[in-house]
Design a protein around this motif. Structure first.
Motif, PDB file in Angstrom:
ATOM      1  N   VAL A   4      11.748   2.668  40.070  1.00 41.60           N
ATOM      2  CA  VAL A   4      11.733   4.044  40.563  1.00 41.60           C
ATOM      3  C   VAL A   4      12.822   4.829  39.842  1.00 41.60           C
ATOM      4  CG1 VAL A   4      12.240   5.514  42.562  1.00 41.60           C
ATOM      5  CG2 VAL A   4      10.781   3.487  42.839  1.00 41.60           C
ATOM      6  N   VAL A   5      12.467   5.997  39.317  1.00 40.92           N
ATOM      7  CA  VAL A   5      13.455   6.862  38.690  1.00 40.92           C
ATOM      8  C   VAL A   5      13.501   8.186  39.440  1.00 40.92           C
ATOM      9  CG1 VAL A   5      11.732   7.543  36.951  1.00 40.92           C
ATOM     10  CG2 VAL A   5      14.130   8.119  36.591  1.00 40.92           C
ATOM     11  N   VAL A   6      14.717   8.634  39.722  1.00 46.70           N
ATOM     12  CA  VAL A   6      14.908   9.935  40.357  1.00 46.70           C
ATOM     13  C   VAL A   6      15.681  10.814  39.380  1.00 46.70           C
ATOM     14  CG1 VAL A   6      15.678  11.143  42.431  1.00 46.70           C
ATOM     15  CG2 VAL A   6      15.199   8.690  42.538  1.00 46.70           C
ATOM     16  N   GLY A   7      15.117  11.972  39.058  1.00 40.43           N
ATOM     17  CA  GLY A   7      15.795  12.845  38.101  1.00 40.43           C
ATOM     18  C   GLY A   7      15.063  14.154  37.935  1.00 40.43           C
ATOM     19  N   THR A   8      15.166  14.713  36.740  1.00 38.17           N
ATOM     20  CA  THR A   8      14.530  16.007  36.504  1.00 38.17           C
ATOM     21  C   THR A   8      13.264  15.864  35.654  1.00 38.17           C
ATOM     22  OG1 THR A   8      15.837  16.419  34.500  1.00 38.17           O
ATOM     23  CG2 THR A   8      16.734  17.267  36.561  1.00 38.17           C
ATOM     24  N   VAL A   9      12.313  16.740  35.971  1.00 36.47           N
ATOM     25  CA  VAL A   9      11.184  16.993  35.079  1.00 36.47           C
ATOM     26  C   VAL A   9      11.337  18.469  34.741  1.00 36.47           C
ATOM     27  CG1 VAL A   9       8.680  17.196  34.919  1.00 36.47           C
ATOM     28  CG2 VAL A   9       9.706  15.195  36.014  1.00 36.47           C
ATOM     29  N   ALA A  10      11.353  18.801  33.479  1.00 33.98           N
ATOM     30  CA  ALA A  10      11.799  20.141  33.090  1.00 33.98           C
ATOM     31  C   ALA A  10      11.000  20.687  31.923  1.00 33.98           C
ATOM     32  CB  ALA A  10      13.281  20.067  32.678  1.00 33.98           C
ATOM     33  N   PHE A  11      11.228  21.957  31.662  1.00 33.62           N
ATOM     34  CA  PHE A  11      10.771  22.551  30.414  1.00 33.62           C
ATOM     35  C   PHE A  11      12.007  22.825  29.552  1.00 33.62           C
ATOM     36  CE2 PHE A  11       7.096  24.112  33.108  1.00 33.62           C
ATOM     37  CZ  PHE A  11       6.165  23.248  32.524  1.00 33.62           C
ATOM     38  N   ASP A  12      11.922  22.416  28.302  1.00 35.56           N
ATOM     39  CA  ASP A  12      13.045  22.608  27.380  1.00 35.56           C
ATOM     40  C   ASP A  12      12.640  23.514  26.224  1.00 35.56           C
ATOM     41  OD1 ASP A  12      14.500  20.757  28.848  1.00 35.56           O
ATOM     42  OD2 ASP A  12      14.250  19.123  27.395  1.00 35.56           O
ATOM     43  N   SER A  13      13.506  24.462  25.926  1.00 28.43           N
ATOM     44  CA  SER A  13      13.367  25.200  24.665  1.00 28.43           C
ATOM     45  C   SER A  13      14.535  24.818  23.782  1.00 28.43           C
ATOM     46  CB  SER A  13      13.380  26.712  24.916  1.00 28.43           C
ATOM     47  OG  SER A  13      12.170  27.098  25.535  1.00 28.43           O
ATOM     48  N   ILE A  14      14.223  24.507  22.553  1.00 30.12           N
ATOM     49  CA  ILE A  14      15.267  24.040  21.656  1.00 30.12           C
ATOM     50  C   ILE A  14      15.209  24.782  20.328  1.00 30.12           C
ATOM     51  CG2 ILE A  14      16.053  22.031  20.307  1.00 30.12           C
ATOM     52  CD1 ILE A  14      14.899  20.476  22.929  1.00 30.12           C
ATOM     53  N   GLU A  15      16.386  25.239  19.902  1.00 26.50           N
ATOM     54  CA  GLU A  15      16.500  25.879  18.593  1.00 26.50           C
ATOM     55  C   GLU A  15      17.387  25.020  17.709  1.00 26.50           C
ATOM     56  OE1 GLU A  15      18.161  29.773  18.885  1.00 26.50           O
ATOM     57  OE2 GLU A  15      16.510  30.528  20.109  1.00 26.50           O
ATOM     58  N   ALA A  16      16.951  24.855  16.499  1.00 24.58           N
ATOM     59  CA  ALA A  16      17.762  24.135  15.517  1.00 24.58           C
ATOM     60  C   ALA A  16      17.520  24.787  14.170  1.00 24.58           C
ATOM     61  CB  ALA A  16      17.374  22.659  15.486  1.00 24.58           C
ATOM     62  N   PRO A  17      18.452  24.573  13.221  1.00 18.30           N
ATOM     63  CA  PRO A  17      18.264  25.190  11.899  1.00 18.30           C
ATOM     64  C   PRO A  17      16.969  24.708  11.237  1.00 18.30           C
ATOM     65  CG  PRO A  17      20.509  24.368  12.127  1.00 18.30           C
ATOM     66  CD  PRO A  17      19.745  23.858  13.308  1.00 18.30           C
ATOM     67  N   TRP A  18      16.460  23.527  11.636  1.00 20.54           N
ATOM     68  CA  TRP A  18      15.287  22.938  10.975  1.00 20.54           C
ATOM     69  C   TRP A  18      14.001  23.085  11.785  1.00 20.54           C
ATOM     70  CZ3 TRP A  18      19.828  20.533  12.316  1.00 20.54           C
ATOM     71  CH2 TRP A  18      19.820  19.869  13.529  1.00 20.54           C
ATOM     72  N   GLY A  19      14.065  23.846  12.900  1.00 19.27           N
ATOM     73  CA  GLY A  19      12.854  24.020  13.696  1.00 19.27           C
ATOM     74  C   GLY A  19      13.172  24.388  15.125  1.00 19.27           C
ATOM     75  N   SER A  20      12.139  24.566  15.923  1.00 16.69           N
ATOM     76  CA  SER A  20      12.365  24.933  17.318  1.00 16.69           C
ATOM     77  C   SER A  20      11.154  24.543  18.145  1.00 16.69           C
ATOM     78  CB  SER A  20      12.621  26.440  17.425  1.00 16.69           C
ATOM     79  OG  SER A  20      11.451  27.140  17.045  1.00 16.69           O
ATOM     80  N   THR A  21      11.340  24.563  19.457  1.00 14.81           N
ATOM     81  CA  THR A  21      10.223  24.319  20.363  1.00 14.81           C
ATOM     82  C   THR A  21      10.418  25.177  21.602  1.00 14.81           C
ATOM     83  OG1 THR A  21       8.934  22.619  21.503  1.00 14.81           O
ATOM     84  CG2 THR A  21      11.309  22.322  21.481  1.00 14.81           C
ATOM     85  N   GLU A  22       9.325  25.603  22.207  1.00 17.58           N
ATOM     86  CA  GLU A  22       9.385  26.517  23.360  1.00 17.58           C
ATOM     87  C   GLU A  22       8.761  25.881  24.586  1.00 17.58           C
ATOM     88  OE1 GLU A  22      10.212  29.776  24.157  1.00 17.58           O
ATOM     89  OE2 GLU A  22      11.317  29.989  22.268  1.00 17.58           O
ATOM     90  N   ARG A  23       9.532  25.783  25.654  1.00 21.23           N
ATOM     91  CA  ARG A  23       9.020  25.290  26.923  1.00 21.23           C
ATOM     92  C   ARG A  23       8.174  24.024  26.776  1.00 21.23           C
ATOM     93  NH1 ARG A  23       9.790  28.203  31.245  1.00 21.23           N
ATOM     94  NH2 ARG A  23       7.962  27.430  32.331  1.00 21.23           N
ATOM     95  N   ALA A  24       8.726  23.063  26.065  1.00 23.35           N
ATOM     96  CA  ALA A  24       8.068  21.753  25.951  1.00 23.35           C
ATOM     97  C   ALA A  24       8.546  20.884  27.102  1.00 23.35           C
ATOM     98  CB  ALA A  24       8.414  21.114  24.620  1.00 23.35           C
ATOM     99  N   ILE A  25       7.779  19.884  27.447  1.00 28.98           N
ATOM    100  CA  ILE A  25       8.170  19.042  28.575  1.00 28.98           C
ATOM    101  C   ILE A  25       9.432  18.250  28.216  1.00 28.98           C
ATOM    102  CG2 ILE A  25       6.675  17.100  27.935  1.00 28.98           C
ATOM    103  CD1 ILE A  25       6.179  16.714  30.995  1.00 28.98           C
ATOM    104  N   GLY A  26      10.324  18.171  29.189  1.00 28.23           N
ATOM    105  CA  GLY A  26      11.573  17.443  29.026  1.00 28.23           C
ATOM    106  C   GLY A  26      12.065  16.976  30.386  1.00 28.23           C
ATOM    107  N   GLY A  27      13.347  16.759  30.495  1.00 30.95           N
ATOM    108  CA  GLY A  27      13.930  16.319  31.760  1.00 30.95           C
ATOM    109  C   GLY A  27      14.226  14.830  31.741  1.00 30.95           C
ATOM    110  N   SER A  28      15.299  14.471  32.460  1.00 34.33           N
ATOM    111  CA  SER A  28      15.772  13.080  32.443  1.00 34.33           C
ATOM    112  C   SER A  28      14.709  12.094  32.913  1.00 34.33           C
ATOM    113  CB  SER A  28      17.027  12.958  33.311  1.00 34.33           C
ATOM    114  OG  SER A  28      16.760  13.394  34.635  1.00 34.33           O
TER     115      SER A  28
END
Lengths: 303, 303
Positions: A4-28
Motif C-alpha cells: 500500500v502506498v499513500v502519497g500524491t497523484v498530481a499534475f506536473d508542468s516542467i520546463e527545462a532548456p531541452w524541453g517541457s511538459t504541461e500538466r502531465a501525470i506525476g505525484g509521489s
C-alpha cells in the motif's frame, strides 16, 4: 505480497532548456506505484479532483495498480506542481505548488489497506504519516520518505514517525539537515540512532547508500547518457526497492542489497523522459538488462 | 616491474577550519611514489632546492623510493604551495604557488629511466610531458595526469600528449572541460576518442569510473568518517592504480578493475591526515583490509 502506498497523484508542468511538459501525470504515489508494480501488486491511496479523468486512471490501471483507495473529490482540483530545471538537471526551482484537494488530505484507511503487510508513506506532513501509522494493524514493513520542508518545520513530529518506521528514504541534503552532520557516514549513524532499521541515503547521480546496524551497501547510479527529467526519481527508487522487497522471500542482507539495485534501476528509468512515459513502457526485460549491467559495472573478480 | 614517476616534490602549507600544517612534504611525485611503493619499486624524477634536507629524503627512502632522479638545485628553493580549505573539504583555494626551482624543470632522463616499462607523468606543462615521452625507449605503459590550468592554456599540446598515453587520469570537472560535455558518459566517449586506451575519471568522494572501448567500471569511494586533507588524493590514487598494475601479470580487464580499487584505497588514506603522514605509516595489511571492505560494500549475491 501487495504493498500500500499513500502519497500524491498530481499534475506536473516542467520546463527545462531541452524541453517541457504541461500538466502531465506525476505525484509521489504515481511514480512509486508504476515502479513497484513490476515486482508486486500495488494499492494506491491518494486524492484527486474531478479534473483527473479516465485516461489518467488508465495509466495506473494498465500496470494493475489497485485504485480502490484513490478518492475523487467532487468539484476539487488535483494537486498541481510546476518546476523548472536549469542547464544542470540537479538545479530545480519550484515555480508553482497548488496543493488543491491534497491540502486537507487525511485518509481513513479501509480494511484491506489497514491490514497490509507492506506500507509506503510518501513525503507528506509527518502528522498525517503518524495518523496513517496509527490506523494500520499488525506490524507491516513500513517505508517512509520526507523532505527538507518537514525537517525544517515539523522536526519533532517527523522524528516520532522515523522512530516507528522500518526503512527511511532521504537524500544527502536531507540526511545532513536531519542529523546536523556534514559527513554522510556520521549522518547515517545519527539517523539510524533515531530508530529506523534501514536507512536508504540517496545521492542522485552519485548513487545510493544503504545502512543498517549490521552492514552498509553502496549502489552506483546507473550511468545515463541523458537525463531529461529527474522528477519522481526518488519515488521510483523507493517503488523499485519496496516492491522488490515485498516480493522477496525474506528481508535480509542479500535481498536488501538487491532491493537497492532494483531501486536504482527504476529511479534511472524515471529520469529518461518527462513525466512517467519511460516507466509506463517498461518491461521486466528492461529491468533485468540494467540489473546485469549494474552488477557488471562494479564486479571485481578475486584471485 | 619498477615504475618511473615524473612530477613535483614540494612543500605544502595547508589551512583548514579544523587544523593546519606548515611546509610539510607534498607534491605529485611524492604522493604517487608513497602510494605506488606498496606494490612495486618506484623511481622518482623531480627537482628540489637545497632547503630539501636529508630528513625529507628519508620519507621517500624509507619506502624504498629510488631518488637517483631527484635533482637538487644548488641555491634553489623547493616548489612551495599554500592552500586553504573551507568547511566543505571540496572547496579549496590556492593561496600561494611558488614554482621556484620547478619553474624551469625539464628533465633529461638517464638510461635506467629511459628504458622503463612503466611511466607516470604527473600534472605539469604538456610540452614537458611530450618532451619526456620523446626520451623514453620502447613502448612503456604511460599514465598521465593534467589539470584545468593546462586544458585552458595549452589544449593543443595537451591533446597531442593524451593521444600518446595509455591511461589518462582526470576528475569530473577536467573531463567536462576537456570534452565540452556536461554528461560524464558522453565526456568519457569523447575523451577516449582522443586516444588513451584507458580513461580514469575521478569524482572524489563520489567514486571513480574507468572507461575503455570494451568495458566500463565504477569504484565507489571508500566511505570515510573524517576527511582531514584531500591534498594529494588524486596522485595517491594514480600511484595505487599504476603501482598495482605494474605488479600485475597482465593489463587486462580483471586487473584494471582491481587497480581502480587499489587506487581508491591509497587515495582514501591520503585524505585522512595532513601531508603524507597516513601514507607513511601504511602497511600492506591496512590496504588489504580496505580492499575487502570495498568489495563487500558493493557485493551483490545472485540467486
Amino acid at each position: 505480497m501487495s504493498i500500500v502506498v499513500v502519497g500524491t497523484v498530481a499534475f506536473d508542468s516542467i520546463e527545462a532548456p531541452w524541453g517541457s511538459t504541461e500538466r502531465a501525470i506525476g505525484g509521489s504515489a504515481t511514480y512509486f506505484s508504476l515502479a513497484a508494480s513490476h515486482f508486486t501488486p500495488v494499492k494506491l491511496i491518494a486524492v484527486v479532483g474531478d479534473d483527473f479523468c479516465a485516461e489518467h486512471r488508465a495509466i495506473l490501471e494498465d500496470r494493475g495498480v489497485d485504485l480502490e483507495g484513490l478518492v475523487t473529490e467532487r468539484g476539487g482540483k488535483t494537486f498541481f506542481w510546476k518546476g523548472r530545471y536549469g542547464e544542470d538537471p540537479n538545479d530545480r526551482e519550484n515555480v508553482v505548488t497548488d496543493l488543491n484537494c491534497f491540502e486537507h488530505f487525511s485518509p481513513l484507511l479501509a480494511a484491506p489497506h489497514r491490514s497490509t503487510r507492506w506500507l509506503f508513506l510518501a513525503n507528506m506532513d509527518p502528522d498525517i504519516q503518524a495518523d496513517i501509522l496509527g490506523q494500520v494493524e499488525g506490524e507491516p514493513f513500513v517505508g517512509c520518505d520526507t523532505q527538507t520542508f518537514w525537517i525544517e518545520r515539523k522536526l519533532e513530529s517527523l522524528r516520532r514517525v522515523i522512530g516507528r518506521v522500518d526503512a527511511l528514504f532521504v537524500n544527502d541534503r536531507e540526511a545532513r539537515e536531519l542529523s546536523g552532520r556534514r559527513n554522510l557516514m556520521l549522518a547515517a549513524r545519527e539517523i539510524l540512532g533515531m530508530g529506523p532499521k534501514v536507512l536508504v541515503l540517496k545521492k542522485g547521480e552519485h548513487g545510493a547508500f544503504l545502512f543498517t546496524k549490521d552492514f552498509r551497501f553502496f549502489a552506483p547510479a546507473y550511468p545515463l547518457s541523458e537525463v531529461l527529467d529527474p522528477t519522481g526519481a526518488g519515488d521510483s527508487f523507493a517503488g523499485g526497492f519496496m516492491g522488490y522487497l515485498a516480493s522477496a522471500p525474506a528481508v535480509d542482507e542479500a535481498h536488501l542489497r538487491r532491493a537497492m539495485i532494483y531501486g536504482t534501476i527504476t529511479g534511472s528509468f524515471a529520469c529518461e523522459t518527462f513525466s512517467v512515459e519511460r516507466l509506463r513502457g517498461l518491461t521486466d526485460e528492461h529491468i533485468s538488462k540494467r540489473f546485469g549491467e549494474l552488477v557488471d559495472l562494479v564486479k571485481i573478480e578475486l584471485d
